[in-house]
Every structure is written in C-alpha cells, then in structure tokens.
Design a protein around this motif. Structure first.
Motif, mmCIF file in Angstrom:
data_model
loop_
_atom_site.group_PDB
_atom_site.id
_atom_site.type_symbol
_atom_site.label_atom_id
_atom_site.label_comp_id
_atom_site.label_asym_id
_atom_site.label_seq_id
_atom_site.Cartn_x
_atom_site.Cartn_y
_atom_site.Cartn_z
ATOM 1 N N ALA A 46 76.777 -26.157 111.005
ATOM 2 C CA ALA A 46 77.848 -25.921 111.956
ATOM 3 C C ALA A 46 78.387 -24.515 111.755
ATOM 4 O O ALA A 46 78.471 -24.026 110.622
ATOM 5 C CB ALA A 46 78.967 -26.944 111.779
ATOM 6 N N ASN A 47 78.733 -23.861 112.842
ATOM 7 C CA ASN A 47 79.294 -22.517 112.723
ATOM 8 C C ASN A 47 80.166 -22.178 113.924
ATOM 9 O O ASN A 47 79.999 -22.733 115.018
ATOM 10 C CB ASN A 47 78.191 -21.462 112.560
ATOM 11 C CG ASN A 47 77.447 -21.197 113.837
ATOM 12 O OD1 ASN A 47 76.648 -22.025 114.267
ATOM 13 N ND2 ASN A 47 77.699 -20.056 114.453
ATOM 14 N N VAL A 48 81.096 -21.285 113.701
ATOM 15 C CA VAL A 48 81.909 -20.722 114.773
ATOM 16 C C VAL A 48 81.688 -19.208 114.770
ATOM 17 O O VAL A 48 81.409 -18.613 113.725
ATOM 18 C CB VAL A 48 83.408 -21.053 114.603
ATOM 19 C CG1 VAL A 48 83.648 -22.537 114.760
ATOM 20 C CG2 VAL A 48 83.920 -20.574 113.257
ATOM 21 N N TYR A 49 81.812 -18.593 115.938
ATOM 22 C CA TYR A 49 81.597 -17.148 116.024
ATOM 23 C C TYR A 49 82.599 -16.527 116.994
ATOM 24 O O TYR A 49 83.103 -17.184 117.908
ATOM 25 C CB TYR A 49 80.168 -16.824 116.458
ATOM 26 C CG TYR A 49 79.809 -17.317 117.842
ATOM 27 C CD1 TYR A 49 80.019 -16.521 118.974
ATOM 28 C CD2 TYR A 49 79.256 -18.582 118.029
ATOM 29 C CE1 TYR A 49 79.696 -16.969 120.238
ATOM 30 C CE2 TYR A 49 78.924 -19.034 119.285
ATOM 31 C CZ TYR A 49 79.148 -18.230 120.390
ATOM 32 O OH TYR A 49 78.832 -18.680 121.631
ATOM 33 N N TYR A 50 82.867 -15.254 116.772
ATOM 34 C CA TYR A 50 83.774 -14.479 117.633
ATOM 35 C C TYR A 50 83.242 -13.053 117.667
ATOM 36 O O TYR A 50 83.202 -12.375 116.643
ATOM 37 C CB TYR A 50 85.196 -14.510 117.073
ATOM 38 C CG TYR A 50 86.221 -13.817 117.943
ATOM 39 C CD1 TYR A 50 87.010 -14.549 118.828
ATOM 40 C CD2 TYR A 50 86.413 -12.440 117.875
ATOM 41 C CE1 TYR A 50 87.958 -13.928 119.622
ATOM 42 C CE2 TYR A 50 87.355 -11.807 118.669
ATOM 43 C CZ TYR A 50 88.129 -12.555 119.541
ATOM 44 O OH TYR A 50 89.066 -11.935 120.331
ATOM 45 N N THR A 51 82.818 -12.616 118.840
ATOM 46 C CA THR A 51 82.208 -11.297 118.984
ATOM 47 C C THR A 51 82.828 -10.561 120.161
ATOM 48 O O THR A 51 82.997 -11.141 121.243
ATOM 49 C CB THR A 51 80.688 -11.411 119.207
ATOM 50 O OG1 THR A 51 80.094 -12.081 118.101
ATOM 51 C CG2 THR A 51 80.057 -10.035 119.358
ATOM 52 N N THR A 52 83.161 -9.305 119.958
ATOM 53 C CA THR A 52 83.616 -8.455 121.057
ATOM 54 C C THR A 52 82.595 -7.354 121.287
ATOM 55 O O THR A 52 82.018 -6.818 120.348
ATOM 56 C CB THR A 52 84.984 -7.833 120.760
ATOM 57 O OG1 THR A 52 84.931 -7.102 119.525
ATOM 58 C CG2 THR A 52 86.053 -8.909 120.660
ATOM 59 N N TRP A 53 82.380 -7.047 122.562
ATOM 60 C CA TRP A 53 81.462 -5.989 122.972
ATOM 61 C C TRP A 53 82.295 -5.011 123.787
ATOM 62 O O TRP A 53 82.672 -5.300 124.930
ATOM 63 C CB TRP A 53 80.333 -6.602 123.794
ATOM 64 C CG TRP A 53 79.251 -5.662 124.236
ATOM 65 C CD1 TRP A 53 79.182 -4.318 124.057
ATOM 66 C CD2 TRP A 53 78.054 -6.023 124.944
ATOM 67 N NE1 TRP A 53 78.032 -3.805 124.598
ATOM 68 C CE2 TRP A 53 77.319 -4.827 125.156
ATOM 69 C CE3 TRP A 53 77.534 -7.221 125.416
ATOM 70 C CZ2 TRP A 53 76.105 -4.815 125.826
ATOM 71 C CZ3 TRP A 53 76.327 -7.198 126.078
ATOM 72 C CH2 TRP A 53 75.609 -6.014 126.278
ATOM 73 N N SER A 54 82.613 -3.870 123.210
ATOM 74 C CA SER A 54 83.552 -2.927 123.809
ATOM 75 C C SER A 54 82.837 -1.692 124.343
ATOM 76 O O SER A 54 81.794 -1.294 123.828
ATOM 77 C CB SER A 54 84.610 -2.498 122.784
ATOM 78 O OG SER A 54 85.299 -3.609 122.254
ATOM 79 N N ASP A 55 83.452 -1.096 125.370
ATOM 80 C CA ASP A 55 82.944 0.138 125.978
ATOM 81 C C ASP A 55 81.514 -0.021 126.462
ATOM 82 O O ASP A 55 80.684 0.881 126.308
ATOM 83 C CB ASP A 55 83.053 1.318 125.002
ATOM 84 C CG ASP A 55 84.494 1.680 124.711
ATOM 85 O OD1 ASP A 55 85.307 1.602 125.645
ATOM 86 O OD2 ASP A 55 84.801 2.032 123.568
ATOM 87 N N ARG A 56 81.223 -1.165 127.037
ATOM 88 C CA ARG A 56 79.880 -1.399 127.558
ATOM 89 C C ARG A 56 79.612 -0.448 128.720
ATOM 90 O O ARG A 56 80.463 -0.242 129.593
ATOM 91 C CB ARG A 56 79.733 -2.839 128.019
ATOM 92 C CG ARG A 56 78.328 -3.163 128.495
ATOM 93 C CD ARG A 56 78.209 -4.583 128.996
ATOM 94 N NE ARG A 56 76.865 -4.810 129.524
ATOM 95 C CZ ARG A 56 76.494 -5.914 130.164
ATOM 96 N NH1 ARG A 56 77.370 -6.885 130.337
ATOM 97 N NH2 ARG A 56 75.264 -6.051 130.611
ATOM 98 N N ILE A 57 78.430 0.124 128.738
ATOM 99 C CA ILE A 57 78.021 1.056 129.786
ATOM 100 C C ILE A 57 76.701 0.559 130.368
ATOM 101 O O ILE A 57 75.776 0.239 129.634
ATOM 102 C CB ILE A 57 77.829 2.474 129.214
ATOM 103 C CG1 ILE A 57 79.094 2.947 128.485
ATOM 104 C CG2 ILE A 57 77.467 3.455 130.317
ATOM 105 C CD1 ILE A 57 78.906 4.251 127.746
ATOM 106 N N PHE A 58 76.633 0.489 131.689
ATOM 107 C CA PHE A 58 75.355 0.124 132.289
ATOM 108 C C PHE A 58 75.301 0.627 133.727
ATOM 109 O O PHE A 58 76.318 0.989 134.331
ATOM 110 C CB PHE A 58 75.107 -1.383 132.229
ATOM 111 C CG PHE A 58 76.059 -2.219 133.032
ATOM 112 C CD1 PHE A 58 75.751 -2.619 134.310
ATOM 113 C CD2 PHE A 58 77.261 -2.627 132.482
ATOM 114 C CE1 PHE A 58 76.614 -3.392 135.042
ATOM 115 C CE2 PHE A 58 78.147 -3.414 133.210
ATOM 116 C CZ PHE A 58 77.817 -3.798 134.491
ATOM 117 N N THR A 59 74.114 0.679 134.254
ATOM 118 C CA THR A 59 73.894 1.094 135.639
ATOM 119 C C THR A 59 73.321 -0.080 136.420
ATOM 120 O O THR A 59 72.623 -0.933 135.868
ATOM 121 C CB THR A 59 72.919 2.282 135.721
ATOM 122 O OG1 THR A 59 71.676 1.907 135.105
ATOM 123 C CG2 THR A 59 73.485 3.501 134.994
ATOM 124 N N THR A 60 73.636 -0.103 137.697
ATOM 125 C CA THR A 60 73.135 -1.173 138.542
ATOM 126 C C THR A 60 72.960 -0.643 139.957
ATOM 127 O O THR A 60 73.713 0.223 140.412
ATOM 128 C CB THR A 60 74.104 -2.382 138.547
ATOM 129 O OG1 THR A 60 73.582 -3.415 139.376
ATOM 130 C CG2 THR A 60 75.477 -1.982 139.040
#
Length: 260
Positions: free
Chosen positions: A120-134
């Motif tokens: 069993a596990n818990v997780y917390y992740t932030t992804w900041s300043d994401r840059i992408f093109t579309t």
C-alpha cells in the motif's frame, strides 16, 4: 544498517540547441523580401542546466512488515520545441525548466511462507511550470501552433495491491488505485498562425485550466485476477478490470472562457 536501508541519488544535466533552416535566409530587405546574400537562417542557445535529487528509506519492523518513504526533486531542461520555434528561428529569451516534486510513503507485508503479499502506498506529486505546444484550428483553412507555459498540475492518490498464492498451481490478486489529478492554475498561451498570407502572426490568449481534471488516464482503477500455473514457465491469467473517473485528453487552448 540492520533493519534500516537508505538510498540517495543526484544528477546534473546540461543541454544547448542549434537550429539551421536551409530554406530561409536570416535577414530581410527594406521591402520585406528575403536577402538572398545573408545566409541560412540560424539560431543557437546558451547552455541550459537541470538537476535532480532523489532519496528514500525503508525500515523492516519485523521479518514480514516494512515501511518506506521516498522523495524526489527534478528540474527538467526544456525540449527543443520549447526553446526554439522551428518555423521562424525565434529563441526563447528565458526558457523555464519544468519542476517535479514528489513524495511517497507506503508499507509492505509478506508472510514468512510468501503466500500472501500486500503493498500500500500514498503519493503526492506536483508538476510546475509545464511547457508544451499543441496544434490548433484557427479557421476552416488555417492552422496554428499554441505555445503554453507556466502550467501547474498536481497528482495525488492511494494505491493498494494484494497477492495470495495458496498452492503452487494457482494464485489470486487484486489492485485498487484512487487518484485526484488536476490542473492548478490558469495560464496564457502564444498562438502563432503560420498560414497567414502576411507572414507569421502571433496572438496572446488566456487559457482557463484551473481545477480541470488531467485527462487521458483513468483516475480510479480496480482489478482482480486469477493466475494459473499448469506447468513450469507457463502462466495463464484471467483478469477483470474496472476503470472510471477517466477524463478526455482535451486541448486546453480551446477553453478560453471560464464558463465554457
């Protein structure tokens, strides 16, 4: 050291980009036409650096039960498309690194005969300043590219997995994963129209993504299965899986109205 295990890792990365367009010249004349004597269109960047630091620990409370915790911080260098516009050779003045910060904690239980295994596990992740093109459809006959930067998102959840093998020839298992992944902010985007007859036209737009769910993956999953081992080296599995809380892989650029 006895029942305690600790690990750590660190890394540094550096990258620079060069761009050459053999079909465009680097200068234009006063009348707006290309200067055929100015040479090919070229662009170069300075060195861009990134780094990562990761670590964790595991403690064995008993022969059967252990607990662990992990931490990670990654500053990821931008990819080429986020530094140089390969249509007109424009170089970003201050390209930002994307940042990942992750925390995880969990526990593992295994019986001494290895018939039962629980994780069993818990997780917390932030992804900041994401840059992408579309790519975006501007009109029926014109397409453009949207350059989005500064987008933040958060991934958090709980995961549980269990396996039970009562005899050598058969085993049972189950997993459960409950998550909450969403975007944290509204951002701006630069939309470039490369099909415009007057040249490349840029437009700044607002993109309203705050509190929207991250798409393209189920955020709630349950599964149960049975494994049969008729002979050594052969495994036959029967599995039932239920995926829900699954949002579309939408294009955030199209949400330019908070009420849309």
């Amino acid at each position: 050291n006895g029942n305690l295990s600790i690990y750590g890792t660190a890394g540094l990365s550096m990258i620079k980009y060069s761009y050459v367009n053999h079909f465009k010249t680097s200068d234009t004349l006063a009348d707006g036409n290309p200067d055929v004597n100015s040479g090919e269109l070229k662009a170069n960047t300075d060195w861009i650096s990134g780094y990562q630091v990761k670590g964790g620990l595991n403690y064995n409370f008993t022969e059967s039960f252990s607990a662990f915790a992990n931490f990670g911080y990654v500053s990821k260098v931008p990819i080429f498309d986020n530094v140089i516009d390969d249509a007109d050779g424009t170089v970003a003045k201050d390209p930002q690194n994307e940042t990942f910060v992750s925390y995880e904690a969990g526990a593992i239980y295994t019986t001494t005969d290895n018939k039962i295994n629980l994780k069993a596990n818990v997780y917390y992740t932030t992804w900041s300043d994401r840059i992408f093109t579309t790519s975006v459809r501007l009109t029926q006959d014109e397409n453009g590219i949207a350059f989005i930067k500064g987008l933040d998102q958060r991934h958090m959840g709980f995961e549980l997995e269990g396996n039970y093998r009562p005899i050598k020839f058969i085993g049972f298992g189950a997993i459960a994963s409950i998550a909450n992944w969403k975007y944290l902010n509204d951002v701006s985007a630069t939309v470039k129209n490369y099909d415009d007859a007057s040249g490349i036209v840029s437009e700044e737009i607002n993109v309203y993504t705050k509190d929207l769910k991250v798409g393209d993956a189920p955020q709630t999953q349950f599964a149960i299965w049975t494994n049969i081992y008729p002979v050594q080296g052969l495994n036959v599995q029967f599995i039932f899986r239920n995926n829900s809380n699954h949002y579309a892989d939408f294009n955030p650029v199209y949400r330019q109205d908070k009420d849309d």
